[in-house]
Enzyme design. Structure first.
Site, PDB file in Angstrom:
ATOM      1  N   SER A   1       0.855  -1.189   0.000  1.00 59.65           N
ATOM      2  CA  SER A   1       0.000   0.000   0.000  1.00 59.65           C
ATOM      3  C   SER A   1       0.885   1.232   0.000  1.00 59.65           C
ATOM      4  O   SER A   1       2.036   1.184   0.453  1.00 59.65           O
ATOM      5  CB  SER A   1      -0.911   0.003   1.236  1.00 59.65           C
TER       6      SER A   1
ATOM      7  N   TYR B   1      -2.367  -0.871  10.336  1.00 57.14           N
ATOM      8  CA  TYR B   1      -2.419  -1.237   8.918  1.00 57.14           C
ATOM      9  C   TYR B   1      -1.186  -0.710   8.195  1.00 57.14           C
ATOM     10  O   TYR B   1      -0.526  -1.453   7.454  1.00 57.14           O
ATOM     11  CB  TYR B   1      -3.686  -0.676   8.269  1.00 57.14           C
TER      12      TYR B   1
END
Length: 243
Positions: A142, A155
């Protein structure tokens, strides 16, 4: 078909990017094994792959449970007789709050799934690839795993860990003819994206199927030998053969 006969595992294969990439792999001739937490969506994806005419193995499995993961990999081997590629796509978002507000239980839940789960299934698959003396691994990353941003908590930390894991594993497996790369898929129209940005107009985002080409490239002979690289699907360009 670029992936004819390839045997590929896709974690988190019941929806979003995992589902889209699994379907694209099947369209390119691969046998696909998918795992996910939701039996209904997992079965729906399996049925769609079967409709393409390709072999599919699906099983509900908690990626955060090493016993379940080992069982899943063993059953894939029984069904396919080998594993040519692993796509580590499974992951959860966790709360969008500051680190100071993060609860220990939520932190551990995200880390257990996104980091430990990544380790569990990779460790189960790598020995198979080492015996074969070939294989490819894609770790889904990401943008928040490359540049820190506020309120992305565990995350983001897990995706930084994914990038580090990719680099370490690429070096360890280079001599075994196994490639390891990371892919940042970018903004997509998925449930996780809606969870992260509930007020966003999702109609302006790309469908997960639109970013699948880099996954096909890294699974194909065209991507052979490329390892330790961090790809951005939004900027991906497939070089002509021979370059």
């Amino acid at each position: 078909m670029r992936l004819n006969g390839k045997k590929i595992i896709v974690t988190g294969g019941s929806r979003g990017l995992g589902r889209a990439s699994a379907i694209r792999y099947a369209q390119e001739g691969a046998q696909v094994a998918i795992r996910g937490r939701e039996s209904t969506t997992l079965q729906e994806t399996a049925v769609e792959i079967q409709a393409i005419g390709q072999t599919v193995f699906s099983q509900q499995c908690d990626i955060a449970d090493p016993v379940q993961v080992r069982s899943f990999v063993n059953k894939v081997l029984e069904a396919f007789g080998g594993i040519d590629m692993l796509v580590n796509n499974a992951g959860i978002l966790g709360p969008r709050v500051s680190v100071a507000e993060y609860t220990v239980s939520e932190w551990e839940r995200v880390v257990q799934t996104n980091i430990n789960g990544l380790f569990y299934i990779t460790q189960a698959v790598v020995p198979v690839m080492m015996i074969q003396k070939s294989g490819a691994i894609i770790n889904v990353s990401s943008s928040v795993g490359r540049t820190g941003r506020q309120k992305w908590g565990a995350y983001a930390i897990s995706k930084f860990a994914t990038e580090g894991f990719t680099q370490v594993l690429a070096e360890e497996l280079r001599s075994h003819n196994i490639t390891v790369n990371s892919v940042n898929p970018g903004s997509m129209r998925t449930d996780m994206r809606r969870e992260a940005y509930p007020n966003e107009n999702s109609n302006l985002l790309r469908d997960p199927s639109e970013v699948a080409e880099v996954f096909i490239y890294l699974a194909s002979d065209d991507g052979a030998g490329i390892t330790g690289q961090a790809f951005d699907a939004a900027n991906y360009y497939a070089p002509p053969k021979g370059m």
